[in-house]
Design a protein around this motif. Structure first.
Motif, mmCIF file in Angstrom:
data_model
loop_
_atom_site.group_PDB
_atom_site.id
_atom_site.type_symbol
_atom_site.label_atom_id
_atom_site.label_comp_id
_atom_site.label_asym_id
_atom_site.label_seq_id
_atom_site.Cartn_x
_atom_site.Cartn_y
_atom_site.Cartn_z
ATOM 1 N N THR A 11 5.253 -3.298 1.115
ATOM 2 C CA THR A 11 5.967 -2.626 0.340
ATOM 3 C C THR A 11 5.750 -0.811 -0.284
ATOM 4 O O THR A 11 4.326 -0.996 -0.286
ATOM 5 N N PRO A 12 6.501 -0.304 0.631
ATOM 6 C CA PRO A 12 6.141 1.168 0.861
ATOM 7 C C PRO A 12 5.350 1.663 0.048
ATOM 8 O O PRO A 12 4.393 2.900 -0.176
ATOM 9 N N ILE A 13 6.221 1.433 -0.958
ATOM 10 C CA ILE A 13 6.143 2.294 -2.650
ATOM 11 C C ILE A 13 4.760 2.099 -3.128
ATOM 12 O O ILE A 13 3.629 3.342 -3.428
ATOM 13 N N LEU A 14 4.332 0.939 -3.330
ATOM 14 C CA LEU A 14 2.942 0.254 -3.523
ATOM 15 C C LEU A 14 1.705 1.378 -2.400
ATOM 16 O O LEU A 14 0.628 1.618 -3.341
ATOM 17 N N GLN A 15 1.976 1.133 -1.446
ATOM 18 C CA GLN A 15 1.454 2.115 -0.287
ATOM 19 C C GLN A 15 0.442 3.189 -0.324
ATOM 20 O O GLN A 15 -0.104 3.527 -0.319
ATOM 21 N N GLN A 16 1.957 3.877 -0.930
ATOM 22 C CA GLN A 16 1.933 5.797 -1.522
ATOM 23 C C GLN A 16 0.852 5.504 -2.926
ATOM 24 O O GLN A 16 -0.001 6.635 -3.177
ATOM 25 N N LEU A 17 1.100 4.319 -3.405
ATOM 26 C CA LEU A 17 0.034 5.222 -4.585
ATOM 27 C C LEU A 17 -0.933 4.469 -4.614
ATOM 28 O O LEU A 17 -1.570 5.184 -4.644
ATOM 29 N N PHE A 18 -1.264 3.879 -3.725
ATOM 30 C CA PHE A 18 -2.508 3.241 -3.553
ATOM 31 C C PHE A 18 -3.012 4.168 -2.095
ATOM 32 O O PHE A 18 -4.309 4.329 -2.461
ATOM 33 N N SER A 19 -3.134 5.160 -2.463
ATOM 34 C CA SER A 19 -2.732 6.102 -1.220
ATOM 35 C C SER A 19 -3.214 7.266 -1.976
ATOM 36 O O SER A 19 -3.931 8.500 -1.162
ATOM 37 N N MET A 20 -2.912 7.731 -3.039
ATOM 38 C CA MET A 20 -2.887 8.476 -3.628
ATOM 39 C C MET A 20 -4.535 8.864 -3.938
ATOM 40 O O MET A 20 -5.562 8.051 -3.383
ATOM 41 N N ARG A 21 -5.351 10.353 -4.209
ATOM 42 C CA ARG A 21 -6.531 11.049 -3.822
ATOM 43 C C ARG A 21 -7.222 10.107 -4.901
ATOM 44 O O ARG A 21 -8.633 9.329 -4.503
ATOM 45 N N LEU A 22 -6.840 9.698 -5.809
ATOM 46 C CA LEU A 22 -7.929 8.803 -7.716
ATOM 47 C C LEU A 22 -8.134 7.375 -6.457
ATOM 48 O O LEU A 22 -9.182 6.750 -6.769
ATOM 49 N N PHE A 23 -7.214 6.637 -6.117
ATOM 50 C CA PHE A 23 -7.023 5.523 -5.107
ATOM 51 C C PHE A 23 -8.827 5.300 -4.664
ATOM 52 O O PHE A 23 -9.147 4.359 -3.905
ATOM 53 N N ARG A 24 -8.551 6.749 -3.244
ATOM 54 C CA ARG A 24 -9.216 7.067 -2.312
ATOM 55 C C ARG A 24 -10.547 7.383 -2.427
ATOM 56 O O ARG A 24 -11.445 6.536 -2.229
ATOM 57 N N PHE A 25 -10.516 7.680 -3.858
ATOM 58 C CA PHE A 25 -12.091 8.405 -4.203
ATOM 59 C C PHE A 25 -12.874 7.179 -4.736
ATOM 60 O O PHE A 25 -13.126 6.364 -3.958
ATOM 61 N N LEU A 26 -11.663 5.968 -5.131
ATOM 62 C CA LEU A 26 -12.442 4.987 -5.963
ATOM 63 C C LEU A 26 -13.263 3.911 -4.791
ATOM 64 O O LEU A 26 -14.129 3.246 -4.728
ATOM 65 N N GLY A 27 -12.062 3.999 -3.426
ATOM 66 C CA GLY A 27 -12.423 3.035 -2.587
ATOM 67 C C GLY A 27 -13.313 3.493 -1.861
ATOM 68 O O GLY A 27 -14.628 2.708 -1.517
ATOM 69 N N THR A 28 -14.364 4.993 -2.084
ATOM 70 C CA THR A 28 -14.937 5.535 -0.526
ATOM 71 C C THR A 28 -16.221 4.712 -1.985
ATOM 72 O O THR A 28 -17.466 4.466 -1.293
ATOM 73 N N VAL A 29 -16.322 4.982 -3.455
ATOM 74 C CA VAL A 29 -17.173 4.770 -4.403
ATOM 75 C C VAL A 29 -17.686 3.540 -4.173
ATOM 76 O O VAL A 29 -18.267 3.139 -5.623
ATOM 77 N N SER A 30 -16.415 2.812 -3.880
ATOM 78 C CA SER A 30 -16.570 1.152 -4.407
ATOM 79 C C SER A 30 -17.848 0.228 -4.100
ATOM 80 O O SER A 30 -17.745 -0.221 -5.669
#
Length: 438
Positions: A331-350
């Motif tokens: 689902t491209p729209i979900l991939q765009q959602l989780f590619s947002m900076r907030l989620f990527r930051f959470l992934g970095t510090v997960s």
């Protein structure tokens, strides 16, 4: 033999990093809720497994399951993309060597910090907080929730012995006695990653019918009541991604494809109702779980065992996690959602927030709950304020742990790998080369 810089070895897809970050946040929320508020009178919304679709939003079991799938998905992607080349096998051998240090150094630091907090008396507020919320709870009542004060080590030597035994998944270690409850997943991460690294090496030699290899291994590991089959499922998804299957599905906007996406979403959510007897399907699902548990425990002829422990995989949760992961992949729209900076930051510090949040709960939120309860601001006042403070402390500390421990551990793991592969192995080869010529 040249060693590439760590940042150029594996390039993680942004949305997968974002999903990992969201899963880590769910674990934090889950432990906050079940650790303190699940037994509050009239607060059934905070039960460990409430019979609501919204329960998916803070299901820690679900988040851990997604963690394991994503590990198999991400760790093997680089080698699969390179194909059956010398570079891909070197990458896999490098990953096998680096993985223990990559996981072990942050865990060692977190354990040491937890023991330091314990020695300083920072964990002494637990039963006071429990008693403030639930007057019937006292230290003598032995309130049995995972979020309890850790056991202390008598010496640093005991600490080291525990760490080594824990990391090799010593079956004699009591999980309930872990000084940092969430680390029970780390041995599974280590061994699961080794399994998919080795399976990837085998799969690279199979240009066709790799799916059969993945199906056989994931099925066997599932029958063994093991978390490891989820890593193989993740490897299977990585292979589907490399072969272009997910990309084609993402581009498809046909009614049938959208129907499949809605089906994955609904089925994944409805698995949250697995405890409701009105769904005959889930009754059959629990029978499958029961017979699988009997087989894996060697009790098939002895009447078997009913249910499973909290640290064992659950069929309904696992299938739900697989549905959600497939939904994200297509689902491209979900991939765009989780590619947002907030989620990527959470992934970095997960990894950082995953390791640090129990310490925040025990050392900071417990005395805060005691103080807020004394102000008589009501249940929801205590809940909202303590939850906000919890996140405001956990996220920055997770980032600090990432900067000081997590990120350097990647560089240290590469240096250890370089020393072993470039210096030690080369010295051995130089010593045995004259003997081979003779």
């Amino acid at each position: 033999m040249s060693i590439e810089a760590p940042q150029h070895i594996v390039q993680k897809l942004d949305y997968l990093e974002g999903i990992r970050g969201m899963a880590a946040l769910i674990v934090c929320i889950h432990h906050f809720m079940i650790g303190y508020f699940q037994r509050y009178p009239g607060s059934s919304i905070f039960n460990d497994r409430p019979e609501t679709i919204l329960s998916r939003l803070w299901d820690g079991h679900m988040a851990v399951t997604i963690f394991f799938i994503l590990s198999g998905r991400v760790l093997t992607l680089s080698a699969l993309k390179k194909g059956p080349t010398k570079q891909s096998f070197q990458s896999l051998s490098s990953s096998i060597v680096r993985r223990p240090f990559r996981l072990g150094l942050p865990v060692f630091a977190a354990l040491f910090l937890s023991m330091l907090l314990y020695a300083l008396g920072a964990y002494n507020w637990f039963y006071d907080a429990a008693h403030a919320l639930y007057p019937s709870v006292t230290q003598e009542s032995k309130w049995t929730l995972w979020m309890r004060p850790p056991n202390a080590f008598k010496s640093f030597g005991d600490f080291v012995v525990f760490f080594v035994g824990f990391f090799i998944n010593d079956p004699f270690l009591d999980i309930g006695a872990y000084p940092l409850g969430v680390i029970w997943t780390i041995p599974y991460e280590l061994i699961g990653s080794w399994i998919v690294f080795l399976l990837t090496a085998v799969a690279l030699g199979l240009p066709k019918r790799r799916w059969l290899l993945f199906a056989i291994f994931s099925g066997f590991l599932w029958l063994s009541n093991s978390w490891y089959y989820l890593f193989v499922i993740g490897l299977w998804m990585a292979d589907l991604s490399v072969s272009g299957v997910f990309q084609k599905l993402c581009k498809s906007q046909t009614p049938g494809m959208w129907g499949a996406r809605v089906g994955l979403l609904c089925f994944g959510l409805l698995l949250g109702f697995r405890s409701l007897p009105t769904f005959q399907f889930f009754e059959e699902f629990q029978k499958i779980q029961f017979y699988r548990d009997r087989w894996s425990s060697g009790q098939a002829q002895m009447g078997g065992k009913q249910g499973h422990r909290w640290n064992e995989p659950d069929n309904a949760v696992s299938l739900s996690a697989i549905c959600f992961t497939l939904l994200f992949e297509t689902t491209p729209i979900l991939q765009q959602l989780f590619s947002m900076r907030l989620f990527r930051f959470l992934g970095t510090v997960s990894f950082g927030i995953y390791l640090v949040h129990p310490m925040v709960l025990l050392s900071t939120i417990c005395p805060l709950i005691v103080g807020l309860t004394a102000l008589k601001i009501g249940f929801w006042g205590v809940f909202v304020i303590s939850f906000i403070v919890y996140l405001l402390i956990t996220l920055p500390l997770g980032y600090i742990l990432y900067l000081c421990i997590d990120r350097p551990s990647v560089d240290i793991a590469f240096k250890i790998r370089e020393y072993l592969f470039v210096k030690v192995i080369r010295v051995v080869e130089d010593e045995y080369e004259p003997l081979a010529e003779k």
